[in-house]
Design a protein around this motif. Structure first.
Motif, mmCIF file in Angstrom:
data_model
loop_
_atom_site.group_PDB
_atom_site.id
_atom_site.type_symbol
_atom_site.label_atom_id
_atom_site.label_comp_id
_atom_site.label_asym_id
_atom_site.label_seq_id
_atom_site.Cartn_x
_atom_site.Cartn_y
_atom_site.Cartn_z
ATOM 1 N N PHE A 1 16.287 62.078 12.648
ATOM 2 C CA PHE A 1 15.262 62.710 11.816
ATOM 3 C C PHE A 1 15.369 64.226 11.988
ATOM 4 C CE2 PHE A 1 13.620 58.517 12.874
ATOM 5 C CZ PHE A 1 13.190 58.043 11.640
ATOM 6 N N GLY A 2 14.712 64.956 11.111
ATOM 7 C CA GLY A 2 14.713 66.408 11.247
ATOM 8 C C GLY A 2 15.946 67.057 10.658
ATOM 9 N N SER A 3 16.565 66.419 9.668
ATOM 10 C CA SER A 3 17.731 66.994 8.988
ATOM 11 C C SER A 3 17.478 67.038 7.493
ATOM 12 C CB SER A 3 18.993 66.175 9.272
ATOM 13 O OG SER A 3 19.327 66.228 10.640
ATOM 14 N N MET A 4 17.910 68.135 6.860
ATOM 15 C CA MET A 4 17.808 68.268 5.411
ATOM 16 C C MET A 4 19.208 68.124 4.821
ATOM 17 S SD MET A 4 15.800 68.842 2.806
ATOM 18 C CE MET A 4 14.348 69.715 3.380
ATOM 19 N N LEU A 5 19.376 67.135 3.922
ATOM 20 C CA LEU A 5 20.671 66.868 3.303
ATOM 21 C C LEU A 5 20.653 67.315 1.848
ATOM 22 C CD1 LEU A 5 20.053 64.571 5.572
ATOM 23 C CD2 LEU A 5 22.142 63.529 4.659
ATOM 24 N N SER A 6 21.750 67.890 1.400
ATOM 25 C CA SER A 6 21.871 68.345 0.006
ATOM 26 C C SER A 6 23.012 67.586 -0.672
ATOM 27 C CB SER A 6 22.142 69.845 -0.050
ATOM 28 O OG SER A 6 21.082 70.575 0.543
ATOM 29 N N PHE A 7 22.787 67.225 -1.933
ATOM 30 C CA PHE A 7 23.849 66.592 -2.723
ATOM 31 C C PHE A 7 23.679 67.013 -4.179
ATOM 32 C CE2 PHE A 7 20.329 63.600 -2.849
ATOM 33 C CZ PHE A 7 20.313 63.160 -4.158
ATOM 34 N N ALA A 8 24.719 66.759 -4.954
ATOM 35 C CA ALA A 8 24.760 67.259 -6.330
ATOM 36 C C ALA A 8 24.609 66.123 -7.331
ATOM 37 C CB ALA A 8 26.063 68.002 -6.583
ATOM 38 N N VAL B 1 23.598 70.143 -10.612
ATOM 39 C CA VAL B 1 22.323 70.567 -10.042
ATOM 40 C C VAL B 1 22.248 69.994 -8.624
ATOM 41 C CG1 VAL B 1 19.808 70.466 -10.189
ATOM 42 C CG2 VAL B 1 21.192 70.637 -12.284
ATOM 43 N N VAL B 2 22.062 70.889 -7.631
ATOM 44 C CA VAL B 2 22.008 70.467 -6.232
ATOM 45 C C VAL B 2 20.548 70.306 -5.799
ATOM 46 C CG1 VAL B 2 22.605 71.054 -3.850
ATOM 47 C CG2 VAL B 2 24.194 71.608 -5.722
ATOM 48 N N VAL B 3 20.265 69.178 -5.183
ATOM 49 C CA VAL B 3 18.917 68.910 -4.684
ATOM 50 C C VAL B 3 18.999 68.638 -3.175
ATOM 51 C CG1 VAL B 3 18.048 67.999 -6.870
ATOM 52 C CG2 VAL B 3 19.092 66.449 -5.209
ATOM 53 N N SER B 4 17.846 68.747 -2.506
ATOM 54 C CA SER B 4 17.793 68.519 -1.057
ATOM 55 C C SER B 4 16.727 67.483 -0.732
ATOM 56 C CB SER B 4 17.474 69.829 -0.320
ATOM 57 O OG SER B 4 18.464 70.797 -0.558
ATOM 58 N N THR B 5 16.965 66.727 0.355
ATOM 59 C CA THR B 5 16.009 65.697 0.761
ATOM 60 C C THR B 5 16.184 65.368 2.235
ATOM 61 O OG1 THR B 5 15.233 63.443 0.326
ATOM 62 C CG2 THR B 5 17.584 63.829 0.115
ATOM 63 N N THR B 6 15.132 64.900 2.871
ATOM 64 C CA THR B 6 15.229 64.380 4.239
ATOM 65 C C THR B 6 15.403 62.867 4.210
ATOM 66 O OG1 THR B 6 12.825 64.165 4.380
ATOM 67 C CG2 THR B 6 13.786 66.231 5.168
ATOM 68 N N ARG B 7 15.310 62.273 3.015
ATOM 69 C CA ARG B 7 15.380 60.814 2.878
ATOM 70 C C ARG B 7 16.380 60.453 1.776
ATOM 71 N NH1 ARG B 7 10.486 59.009 0.801
ATOM 72 N NH2 ARG B 7 10.192 61.070 -0.112
ATOM 73 N N PRO B 8 17.665 60.581 2.040
ATOM 74 C CA PRO B 8 18.653 60.374 0.967
ATOM 75 C C PRO B 8 18.639 58.973 0.376
ATOM 76 C CG PRO B 8 19.716 60.549 3.134
ATOM 77 C CD PRO B 8 18.295 60.965 3.309
ATOM 78 N N GLU B 9 18.173 57.961 1.162
ATOM 79 C CA GLU B 9 18.172 56.605 0.621
ATOM 80 C C GLU B 9 17.223 56.456 -0.565
ATOM 81 O OE1 GLU B 9 15.039 56.667 3.861
ATOM 82 O OE2 GLU B 9 16.995 57.574 3.421
ATOM 83 N N LEU C 1 28.021 59.274 -1.016
ATOM 84 C CA LEU C 1 27.987 60.604 -1.635
ATOM 85 C C LEU C 1 29.193 61.435 -1.201
ATOM 86 C CD1 LEU C 1 24.176 61.430 -1.257
ATOM 87 C CD2 LEU C 1 25.419 61.085 -3.404
ATOM 88 N N VAL C 2 29.550 61.308 0.086
ATOM 89 C CA VAL C 2 30.742 62.019 0.568
ATOM 90 C C VAL C 2 31.979 61.519 -0.157
ATOM 91 C CG1 VAL C 2 32.238 62.373 2.576
ATOM 92 C CG2 VAL C 2 29.743 62.508 2.833
ATOM 93 N N GLU C 3 32.073 60.179 -0.314
ATOM 94 C CA GLU C 3 33.235 59.590 -0.989
ATOM 95 C C GLU C 3 33.343 60.073 -2.431
ATOM 96 O OE1 GLU C 3 34.883 55.121 -2.131
ATOM 97 O OE2 GLU C 3 33.288 55.368 -0.645
ATOM 98 N N LYS C 4 32.184 60.255 -3.088
ATOM 99 C CA LYS C 4 32.193 60.724 -4.473
ATOM 100 C C LYS C 4 32.232 62.247 -4.570
ATOM 101 C CE LYS C 4 29.831 56.751 -6.550
ATOM 102 N NZ LYS C 4 30.850 56.484 -7.624
ATOM 103 N N ARG D 1 24.404 69.479 5.391
ATOM 104 C CA ARG D 1 23.285 69.020 6.206
ATOM 105 C C ARG D 1 22.867 70.173 7.117
ATOM 106 N NH1 ARG D 1 22.827 63.686 8.814
ATOM 107 N NH2 ARG D 1 24.888 63.316 7.989
ATOM 108 N N LYS D 2 21.564 70.345 7.297
ATOM 109 C CA LYS D 2 21.087 71.375 8.217
ATOM 110 C C LYS D 2 19.797 70.903 8.888
ATOM 111 C CE LYS D 2 18.469 73.991 4.739
ATOM 112 N NZ LYS D 2 18.285 75.326 4.099
#
Length: 1000
Positions: free
Chosen positions: A301-308, A318-326, A432-435, A441-442
């Motif tokens: 927990f405590g990580s912010m993930l970004s994906f496009a 468009v890049v968005v960020s979330t702590t709950r990628p699922e 997401l990494v595969e695609k 992540r930060k």
């Protein structure tokens, strides 16, 4: 409530635990206050742990074990206690509190029906309900405060002759009880709740309640709560359940309860909605690995993930960020601020979801915070409160992707269906990494709900309700145009939270919806008394439902008391391990047992460490036995409104010392009554003879008046303060010390004096005054200290001038100032202020000289009016100042009383200043340490000079006469005169002592 088949079943969205705020680009209005709250909590914890290895003794309450005396007379439960036994030599709570409550309860003293038997009964009703504690737990000091305050009000009104009803009760604590019972069943049988039918599980709940519920009622009895035990109320009792059903049906019929989509807190472990108050937050400063129930390995927990998200038909993203990628499987749109220049070209376009192939519209909304994250927000309405609001504003669908048990739903696709949500989190990131859509992540500071928090959407259009299955079937048949036998009903497993049933308490406890006699007589309740933290959770709900269902407000007044906190300012909470069982204060407890209770709890290691270290520092020797009366008196001695209450055991221990003072007062009084064989008159026929008798009688009259006013204003701290001041400072420290030589003939010089105040009649009058002062004071204290006052009052009864109207003090009339009007002597009370100051200065002079046993002569140089006062109270001054004779001199010889001496004080006497017109001179013939006196007087002069200079500077300022009111100037002038006179006396005394030192 019932569902009519074949309606679709519901799938719930679930979130075991998540961040708040969930996305960096969402505005969170509660983040700052919550963060500040957590910061203060960390500071307090660090303060507790900072001196972990230091001594705990420094600031801890110091106490020694007191003698314990047990009441051993054979007394069957409910029989009256035998008070004819010898009076124990010292106060022991265990002895005093034995047997009384069982007798009160058996005799029905707490029932409103006894009202008819009271000679002083009035046609007034006083009713209230106890805030029902959760049946899952035990009472702590916060509950004890509620009980102490409410019982004081209840006992006061009962003694006034009101018809009083105070109903005991417990709340079934829905989810909390369910959790406890589920754990118990799993431990004992290996079965889960789903393995039982509804009725079978309820049967297990009742078994547990019957075993556990009595523990709280036992605590209430030990606290002396004068509840009507013939009317206990539990929120799952058949009668109360009927009230809940009736309320639900009425609210549904009127359209105030309806099915709608919304988000609720959800526990995946319980598969149940939970109240927001049952959700605690854990502050994370960044990336943190935590254990989660049901997972073999720790979860990050405590990580912010970004994906496009690629923009459909355009070579951009468009890049968005979330702590709950699922939760991105439930994304239905992307939101940007309409004025954000970065996204002006993509307004109204769509992004293609990489896993579901859904098109996600790019919408604009001013709710989006352009300063946070990328400024673009993924919208997941079924799993986020802010997103839910956006979906309402933009008519977006709500896709549930996490089920009630915390697994991913079939809408996520076969690759995720049935996978536990935190396992799915990593699978989504890998995909997401595969695609090549993962953008980084930060670390991200966040607030993590630790009570398995989730959101849930609920919707079912085929919903009918009824007070019974037959009524529901009839309603369904009418609604859908079917024959009743063609309707298939399924009981809806959903329930309203426990606050709904608690909100009905003021009238459901009286038999509503039936129009019972209790409901007619005691509703609306007279007052609601509770903690200020329950305004929204309980009070507001009672007001709304009471008004809607009965047409009346449920109570006429609301009285809030402050919260009880520990000495570090933390609210008492099981989750912090800092709760104190009131029975541990009443009976005493060792440090080892206190720490054992913490270990038995479910605290994480750090919280357990903090809790145990706080106990070690605060109670190195445990908690002493203080007794119920001392605890109640201490709790009621705090101001109810304003700052939170930080109760220390030292304060309770001080009140135990007060109990011992009361005990010793009665021991002396009973001895005097037995030895003198006095025949007492009623208080109405008792006339005080001496000046001191009139003063103490008038002080009692004033105290009764103070109690009347403060009780009416619900200022219980003012009542306790007035009673303590009268008993300790007026009755014990002054009046009893004055009459002891007279009544016990300890001092023949006093007894053989020709003073008329020491005649036989005066002695009998003093005994009568002492008896009535003690008897009335016990009645005044009874609402706060029911056990010791009953014990002592019963022991006084053999000497009563007439038989008591009731067999118990708790039903005696509460004293009224109107009954003591003949004891009001305003002049004596006013004049005695001077006498008290004379005694104080005289004792100070004795201490300066180191006099312990000798009784020197004393001169008072004063004004004629002061001389008259000192003459009237001469006997008291001699006794309390421990002087052999009082010589009075007046500077104004023309108007001095005939009996005033004209001789001046000896030059070698030690002087003290009472005020600017009254000085005392203590004649010390030998044994005085002159050198020591010179040092003390020099130090006193050094303190007086700057104090006088400071006041003179104010008085002599240019604006003093124009800006300072005249009455203030008079006070300042008197203060200057007194200081100047005191300084002159000190300097004269210094000069005399220096001359004596030289002569030696």
């Amino acid at each position: 409530m019932w569902r009519t088949g074949p309606g679709p079943s519901l799938r719930r969205a679930a979130r075991l635990c998540s961040s708040t705020p969930p996305k960096a680009s969402h505005t969170n209005f509660t983040a700052r206050p919550h963060a500040e709250k957590q910061r203060r909590r960390r500071v307090r914890e660090e303060g507790i742990l900072s001196s972990q290895h230091g001594s705990a003794e420094g600031k801890a309450v110091k106490w020694s074990e007191k003698q314990k005396i047990a009441y051993t007379a054979p007394t069957p439960p409910g029989a009256k206690k035998d008070t004819s036994l010898p009076f124990p030599s010292c106060y022991s709570p265990e002895y005093v509190e034995s047997s009384w409550y069982q007798w009160w309860e058996k005799e029905g003293f707490f029932s409103p029906e006894q009202h008819e038997r009271l000679p002083h009964a009035v046609d007034q009703t006083f009713s209230l309900c106890i805030p029902p504690p959760n049946v899952t737990g035990t009472l702590h000091l916060g509950h004890a405060l509620t009980v102490a305050v409410e019982d004081a009000l209840v006992r006061w009104r009962r003694m006034q002759g009101c018809r009083v009803l105070w109903v005991p009760g417990c709340d079934h604590a829905g989810i909390a009880t369910q959790t406890v019972v589920e754990r118990r069943l799993l431990r004992q049988t290996g079965k889960h709740r789903r393995d039982f039918t509804r009725d079978e599980f309820l049967e297990e709940v009742w078994k547990w309640k019957n075993e556990k519920g009595d523990e709280i009622y036992h605590q209430l009895r030990k606290l002396g709560a004068s509840l009507d035990w013939s009317r206990p109320c539990f929120t799952m009792d058949p009668g109360f359940s009927r009230a809940v059903t009736a309320a639900f049906v009425r609210l549904c019929d009127s359209g105030l309860i309806y099915r709608s989509e919304g988000l609720v807190s959800w526990s995946c472990a319980l598969e149940s909605a939970i109240s927001d108050i049952e959700v605690d937050s854990k502050e994370l400063s960044g990336r943190t690995m935590l254990s989660v129930p049901g997972y073999e390995h720790k979860v990050e927990f405590g990580s912010m993930l970004s994906f496009a998200y690629p923009v459909e038909g355009h070579d951009t993203e468009v890049v968005v960020s979330t702590t709950r990628p699922e939760t991105m499987l439930g994304d239905v749109a992307i939101a940007v601020h309409p004025d954000d220049p970065r996204y002006q070209t993509v307004h109204g376009k769509h992004c293609r979801h990489p896993f579901t192939d859904r098109l996600l519209p790019i919408i604009t909304d001013s709710m989006v915070d352009v300063e946070l994250g990328t400024g673009a927000v993924k919208v997941t309405p079924a799993h986020d409160h802010t997103d839910f609001v956006l979906s309402q504003r933009h008519s977006l669908p709500r896709l549930t992707v996490i089920a009630g048990d915390g697994t991913m739903t079939e809408s996520c696709g076969q690759w995720l269906e049935g996978v536990k949500r935190f396992d799915a989190r990593q699978l989504v990131v890998d995909a997401l990494v595969e695609k090549r859509l993962f953008r980084g992540r930060k670390a991200h500071a966040m607030s993590l709900p630790v009570c398995r928090y989730s959101s849930a959407c609920t919707l079912n259009e085929q919903w009918v309700w009824g007070r019974s299955e037959d009524e529901a079937r009839q309603r369904a048949a009418v609604k859908y145009g079917l024959k009743p036998d063609a309707v298939t009903l399924t009981r809806d497993p959903d329930v309203l939270d426990t606050w709904f049933s608690s909100a009905l308490f003021p009238f459901a406890m009286l038999g509503w919806p039936d129009q019972t006699a209790d409901l007619q007589q005691f509703y609306p309740n007279s007052v609601l008394e509770t903690g200020s933290d329950l305004i929204f959770f309980w009070v507001a709900r009672m007001v709304m439902l009471g008004t809607e269902l009965t047409g009346q407000l449920p109570f006429k007044q609301v009285l809030f008391h402050s919260l009880v906190r520990d000495k570090y300012g933390r609210k008492m909470s099981k989750s912090l391990g800092n709760v104190i069982d009131p029975l541990d204060v009443i009976h005493g407890v060792s440090l080892e047992r206190l720490q054992g209770k913490v270990k038995e709890g479910n605290l994480d290691p750090r919280e357990q460490l903090v809790a145990m270290e706080a106990q070690r520092k605060d109670f190195p020797a445990g908690i002493p036995e203080c007794g119920t009366d001392a605890l109640r008196f201490a709790l009621c001695s705090h101001k109810m409104q304003g700052e939170d209450l930080s109760l220390s055991v030292a304060q309770v221990l001080s009140c135990r010392h007060f109990c011992n003072k009361m005990w010793q007062t009665l021991r002396f009084t009973l001895g005097v009554l037995s030895e003198n064989g006095a025949t007492l008159e009623t208080i109405a026929k008792t006339a005080p003879l001496s000046s001191m008798d009139r003063w103490i009688c008038s002080r009692l009259h004033s105290t009764v008046g103070q109690c009347e006013q403060a009780f009416e204003a619900y200022e219980l701290h003012s009542v306790t303060s007035a009673l303590y001041s009268f008993w300790v400072h007026s009755l014990c420290d002054i009046y009893m010390e004055y009459i002891k030589p007279l009544l016990t003939q300890q001092d023949q010089e006093v007894v053989l004096t020709t003073d008329a105040e020491h005649s036989g009649d005066a002695r009998q009058a003093a005994i009568a005054v002492l008896y009535h002062c003690v008897s009335v004071s016990l009645a005044l204290l009874s609402p706060f200290m029911p056990f010791i006052t009953e014990e002592l009052w019963q022991r006084l009864q053999p000497f009563a001038p007439e038989a008591a109207a009731q067999t118990s003090l708790c039903l005696q009339p509460y004293p009224r100032s109107a009954q003591l009007a003949h004891w009001h002597f305003a002049e004596e009370e006013r004049d005695f202020l001077l006498v008290q100051e004379v005694i104080r200065v005289a004792r100070s002079l004795r201490a300066q000289c180191g006099i312990t046993k000798a009784k020197p002569d004393m001169w008072a140089v004063c004004s004629p009016s002061q001389a008259e006062v000192l003459l009237r109270f001469g006997s008291a001054i001699r006794t309390l100042s421990r002087i052999s004779d009082l010589h009075i001199c007046c500077s104004d010889r023309g108007s001095i009383p005939p009996s005033v001496h004209s001789t001046s004080p000896p030059k070698t006497s030690l002087a003290g200043v009472v005020d600017h017109t009254c000085q005392l001179h203590l004649h010390v013939q030998s044994g005085m340490n002159i050198e020591k006196q010179i040092v003390q007087l020099s130090q006193r002069r050094d303190r007086l000079v700057p104090k006088l200079d400071q006041i003179l500077a104010r008085v002599q300022s240019p604006s003093y006469l124009t800006k300072v009111p005249s009455h203030v100037r008079e006070q300042m002038d008197s203060k200057v005169s007194a200081l100047e006179q005191e300084l002159k006396t000190v300097e004269d005394q210094l000069k005399l002592l220096q001359e004596m030192q030289t002569a030696e």
